[in-house]
Design a protein around this motif. Structure first.
Motif, PDB file in Angstrom:
ATOM      1  N   GLN A  88       0.829  -1.210   0.000  1.00 19.61           N
ATOM      2  CA  GLN A  88       0.000   0.000   0.000  1.00 19.61           C
ATOM      3  C   GLN A  88       0.867   1.265   0.000  1.00 19.61           C
ATOM      4  O   GLN A  88       0.605   2.225   0.711  1.00 19.61           O
ATOM      5  CB  GLN A  88      -0.963  -0.006   1.190  1.00 19.61           C
ATOM      6  CG  GLN A  88      -1.876  -1.216   1.201  1.00 19.61           C
ATOM      7  CD  GLN A  88      -2.829  -1.240   2.387  1.00 19.61           C
ATOM      8  OE1 GLN A  88      -2.599  -0.588   3.405  1.00 19.61           O
ATOM      9  NE2 GLN A  88      -3.889  -2.005   2.267  1.00 19.61           N
ATOM     10  N   GLU A  89       1.891   1.246  -0.858  1.00 16.37           N
ATOM     11  CA  GLU A  89       2.820   2.375  -0.927  1.00 16.37           C
ATOM     12  C   GLU A  89       2.173   3.614  -1.542  1.00 16.37           C
ATOM     13  O   GLU A  89       2.483   4.734  -1.167  1.00 16.37           O
ATOM     14  CB  GLU A  89       4.051   1.978  -1.757  1.00 16.37           C
ATOM     15  CG  GLU A  89       4.904   0.878  -1.161  1.00 16.37           C
ATOM     16  CD  GLU A  89       5.786   1.376  -0.040  1.00 16.37           C
ATOM     17  OE1 GLU A  89       5.896   2.593   0.143  1.00 16.37           O
ATOM     18  OE2 GLU A  89       6.366   0.519   0.671  1.00 16.37           O
ATOM     19  N   ARG A 164       6.763  11.440  -2.400  1.00 18.97           N
ATOM     20  CA  ARG A 164       5.690  12.323  -1.954  1.00 18.97           C
ATOM     21  C   ARG A 164       6.005  13.767  -2.326  1.00 18.97           C
ATOM     22  O   ARG A 164       7.056  14.299  -1.968  1.00 18.97           O
ATOM     23  CB  ARG A 164       5.513  12.226  -0.436  1.00 18.97           C
ATOM     24  CG  ARG A 164       5.236  10.812   0.066  1.00 18.97           C
ATOM     25  CD  ARG A 164       3.931  10.275  -0.459  1.00 18.97           C
ATOM     26  NE  ARG A 164       3.688   8.913  -0.001  1.00 18.97           N
ATOM     27  CZ  ARG A 164       2.721   8.140  -0.445  1.00 18.97           C
ATOM     28  NH1 ARG A 164       1.889   8.583  -1.374  1.00 18.97           N
ATOM     29  NH2 ARG A 164       2.561   6.913   0.013  1.00 18.97           N
ATOM     30  N   LEU A 165       5.082  14.396  -3.030  1.00 17.11           N
ATOM     31  CA  LEU A 165       5.260  15.801  -3.392  1.00 17.11           C
ATOM     32  C   LEU A 165       5.017  16.695  -2.182  1.00 17.11           C
ATOM     33  O   LEU A 165       4.136  16.431  -1.368  1.00 17.11           O
ATOM     34  CB  LEU A 165       4.299  16.185  -4.517  1.00 17.11           C
ATOM     35  CG  LEU A 165       4.601  15.589  -5.900  1.00 17.11           C
ATOM     36  CD1 LEU A 165       3.530  16.019  -6.888  1.00 17.11           C
ATOM     37  CD2 LEU A 165       5.976  16.014  -6.386  1.00 17.11           C
ATOM     38  N   GLY A 169       7.992  20.960  -4.718  1.00 15.33           N
ATOM     39  CA  GLY A 169       7.774  20.423  -6.051  1.00 15.33           C
ATOM     40  C   GLY A 169       8.829  19.387  -6.413  1.00 15.33           C
ATOM     41  O   GLY A 169       9.649  18.987  -5.586  1.00 15.33           O
ATOM     42  N   PHE A 170       8.803  18.942  -7.667  1.00 14.95           N
ATOM     43  CA  PHE A 170       9.766  17.951  -8.137  1.00 14.95           C
ATOM     44  C   PHE A 170       9.909  18.098  -9.639  1.00 14.95           C
ATOM     45  O   PHE A 170       8.931  18.358 -10.351  1.00 14.95           O
ATOM     46  CB  PHE A 170       9.286  16.528  -7.796  1.00 14.95           C
ATOM     47  CG  PHE A 170      10.295  15.463  -8.089  1.00 14.95           C
ATOM     48  CD1 PHE A 170      11.326  15.205  -7.203  1.00 14.95           C
ATOM     49  CD2 PHE A 170      10.213  14.715  -9.261  1.00 14.95           C
ATOM     50  CE1 PHE A 170      12.267  14.215  -7.472  1.00 14.95           C
ATOM     51  CE2 PHE A 170      11.154  13.727  -9.537  1.00 14.95           C
ATOM     52  CZ  PHE A 170      12.176  13.477  -8.642  1.00 14.95           C
ATOM     53  N   GLU A 171      11.144  17.972 -10.131  1.00 12.53           N
ATOM     54  CA  GLU A 171      11.368  17.999 -11.573  1.00 12.53           C
ATOM     55  C   GLU A 171      12.156  16.767 -11.999  1.00 12.53           C
ATOM     56  O   GLU A 171      13.110  16.349 -11.345  1.00 12.53           O
ATOM     57  CB  GLU A 171      12.113  19.272 -11.990  1.00 12.53           C
ATOM     58  CG  GLU A 171      13.495  19.453 -11.393  1.00 12.53           C
ATOM     59  CD  GLU A 171      14.147  20.747 -11.874  1.00 12.53           C
ATOM     60  OE1 GLU A 171      13.562  21.404 -12.758  1.00 12.53           O
ATOM     61  OE2 GLU A 171      15.218  21.089 -11.360  1.00 12.53           O
ATOM     62  N   ASP A 196      14.678  24.040  -4.755  1.00 15.42           N
ATOM     63  CA  ASP A 196      16.025  24.237  -4.221  1.00 15.42           C
ATOM     64  C   ASP A 196      17.042  23.225  -4.742  1.00 15.42           C
ATOM     65  O   ASP A 196      18.212  23.269  -4.344  1.00 15.42           O
ATOM     66  CB  ASP A 196      15.998  24.181  -2.688  1.00 15.42           C
ATOM     67  CG  ASP A 196      15.405  22.891  -2.143  1.00 15.42           C
ATOM     68  OD1 ASP A 196      15.200  21.960  -2.940  1.00 15.42           O
ATOM     69  OD2 ASP A 196      15.149  22.819  -0.934  1.00 15.42           O
ATOM     70  N   GLY A 197      16.627  22.337  -5.632  1.00 17.80           N
ATOM     71  CA  GLY A 197      17.560  21.368  -6.194  1.00 17.80           C
ATOM     72  C   GLY A 197      18.024  20.305  -5.224  1.00 17.80           C
ATOM     73  O   GLY A 197      18.961  19.558  -5.510  1.00 17.80           O
ATOM     74  N   SER A 198      17.364  20.222  -4.079  1.00 21.25           N
ATOM     75  CA  SER A 198      17.773  19.257  -3.056  1.00 21.25           C
ATOM     76  C   SER A 198      17.202  17.876  -3.338  1.00 21.25           C
ATOM     77  O   SER A 198      16.422  17.689  -4.266  1.00 21.25           O
ATOM     78  CB  SER A 198      17.303  19.729  -1.676  1.00 21.25           C
ATOM     79  OG  SER A 198      15.879  19.715  -1.604  1.00 21.25           O
ATOM     80  N   GLU A 199      17.590  16.923  -2.525  1.00 21.15           N
ATOM     81  CA  GLU A 199      17.097  15.554  -2.581  1.00 21.15           C
ATOM     82  C   GLU A 199      17.137  15.008  -4.011  1.00 21.15           C
ATOM     83  O   GLU A 199      16.136  14.635  -4.595  1.00 21.15           O
ATOM     84  CB  GLU A 199      15.669  15.469  -2.037  1.00 21.15           C
ATOM     85  CG  GLU A 199      15.243  14.049  -1.685  1.00 21.15           C
ATOM     86  CD  GLU A 199      13.838  13.963  -1.116  1.00 21.15           C
ATOM     87  OE1 GLU A 199      13.227  12.898  -1.271  1.00 21.15           O
ATOM     88  OE2 GLU A 199      13.361  14.957  -0.528  1.00 21.15           O
TER      89      GLU A 199
END
Length: 209
Positions: A88-89, A164-165, A169-171, A196-199
């Motif tokens: 259930q991810e 998880r957003l 955000g995410f690119e 921020d370009g992190s993670e």
């Protein structure tokens, strides 16, 4: 305010003091999703995708065959992809098919299916989806379901991790994320947090998005 198909994990008899509209609707719908023999939840994707099936519960080939006898055999021939989410991810058990599966009178006979027909804006998918549902309704009998004469060769995936957003955000990077089930080679960067370009996310093994 929130996705209705993420509202079926709560205590539906104990809503928040000020429930959101979708939470109220889930509470109203929930009694109709209990003790079902068959549930088929129809969806469209938000990016280009082959049509695919998502199934609740543990990976079980016998269950897949039962779903094929009841509904999947009526789908277009290019639907040959199955997504399993046994842990259930995706939604922590909060989707309609997961709720129906948990609250089924007999898990040994029922089938609970989410069908993603493809890109939601592709109206050409409506006809084949409607015909599949009609064929199922005309032939559904769990005790006397006609065994599929020729089983399809299914490409099967299992969900191991979700992203998880949040407000960052995410690119996607390196051309990934444009379609469902795209392959990412081991060690390749697939994306990062947008603001921020992190993670920065890299594939520890060969994976599919």
């Amino acid at each position: 305010d929130i996705d209705l198909n993420r509202c079926f994990d709560m205590d539906l008899n104990g809503l928040p003091e000020k429930p959101l509209y979708e939470q109220r609707r889930a509470s109203e719908l929930a009694p109709h999703l209990e003790d079902l023999d068959v549930l088929v939840d129809l969806h469209g994707t938000n990016k280009p995708s082959v049509p695919f099936i998502r199934l609740p519960g543990p990976v079980d080939q016998g269950y897949l065959e039962r779903c094929e006898d009841i509904f999947l055999q009526h789908l277009p021939e290019n639907c040959r992809t199955v997504l399993w989410d046994p842990r259930q991810e995706i939604a922590a058990g909060a989707m309609t098919d997961e709720f129906a599966h948990r609250n089924a009178f007999s898990k040994q006979k029922g089938v609970y299916i989410c069908y993603e027909a493809g890109l939601a804006s592709d109206v050409a998918l409506i006809d084949s989806t409607e015909k599949a549902v009609e064929a199922m309704l005309l032939s559904t009998n769990l005790e006397q379901a006609k065994k599929t004469a020729k089983r399809r060769e299914w490409t099967q995936y299992e969900v191991f991790e979700t992203l998880r957003l949040d407000d960052r955000g995410f690119e996607w990077m390196n051309g990934h994320g444009g379609e469902s089930f795209g392959k990412v080679p081991k060690g390749e960067t697939l994306g990062r947090r947008k603001t921020d370009g992190s993670e920065i996310r890299c594939a520890a093994e060969e994976v599919y998005i």
